[in-house]
Design a protein around this motif. Sequence first.
Motif, mmCIF file in Angstrom:
data_model
loop_
_atom_site.group_PDB
_atom_site.id
_atom_site.type_symbol
_atom_site.label_atom_id
_atom_site.label_comp_id
_atom_site.label_asym_id
_atom_site.label_seq_id
_atom_site.Cartn_x
_atom_site.Cartn_y
_atom_site.Cartn_z
ATOM 1 N N ASP A 78 5.024 1.998 -0.799
ATOM 2 C CA ASP A 78 3.767 2.178 -0.059
ATOM 3 C C ASP A 78 2.856 0.993 -0.338
ATOM 4 N N GLY A 79 2.330 0.406 0.704
ATOM 5 C CA GLY A 79 1.398 -0.708 0.555
ATOM 6 C C GLY A 79 2.053 -2.055 0.321
ATOM 7 N N TYR A 80 3.378 -2.132 0.321
ATOM 8 C CA TYR A 80 4.043 -3.419 0.142
ATOM 9 C C TYR A 80 3.860 -4.246 1.408
ATOM 10 N N ASN A 81 3.361 -5.441 1.261
ATOM 11 C CA ASN A 81 3.178 -6.334 2.396
ATOM 12 C C ASN A 81 4.387 -7.235 2.555
ATOM 13 N N ILE A 82 4.902 -7.300 3.757
ATOM 14 C CA ILE A 82 5.934 -8.277 4.087
ATOM 15 C C ILE A 82 5.478 -8.913 5.388
ATOM 16 N N THR A 83 4.960 -10.120 5.271
ATOM 17 C CA THR A 83 4.506 -10.869 6.441
ATOM 18 C C THR A 83 5.280 -12.172 6.494
ATOM 19 N N MET A 84 4.987 -12.976 7.495
ATOM 20 C CA MET A 84 5.688 -14.263 7.600
ATOM 21 C C MET A 84 5.362 -15.181 6.425
ATOM 22 N N LYS A 85 4.221 -14.968 5.773
ATOM 23 C CA LYS A 85 3.805 -15.863 4.691
ATOM 24 C C LYS A 85 3.960 -15.259 3.298
#
Length: 154
Positions: A78-85
């Motif tokens: 929960d709340g893990y960010n996976i973005t292009m950067k």
Amino acid sequence: MKNPSRLFPATLLAVFLASSLFVTPAVSAADSGLKSLRGAEIQAPDTESADPFKGTKDSAPIERNYLQQPPIIPHKIDGYNITMKYNKCMDCHAWNRYKETGATKVSLTHFKTREGQELSNISPRRYFCVACHVPQADAKPLVGNKFKAAEGMH
């Protein structure tokens, strides 16, 4: 000014639709006897949770059921960010961090292109972890099945 004969049908339709809202009896999910796929009433406490699949906390990984099955994540994300950067998973699973954190390091297969060329960083096609890896959940199956693990896996 617009042609009044063209506005009349649209106005009539709008009045009809608006009046039908007041005539239709309200039926709640509880009144209709609707149930979730797990058999719980729609308004039951276990369906109102923001997290209906209760993830397990840092537990032993569930065994794999077939060859090449991606490992299941043995903790909440929960709340893990996976973005292009930025990829939160790499805070622990990167090759330069896994010993320090005690996490499993990212497989060598994640550093290869489709053609097999080795890269110095994770391949863009393997960067978004949750496309293949999912968190473990202590949830009953939604529908019955007769799935059996592949021979030799257990």
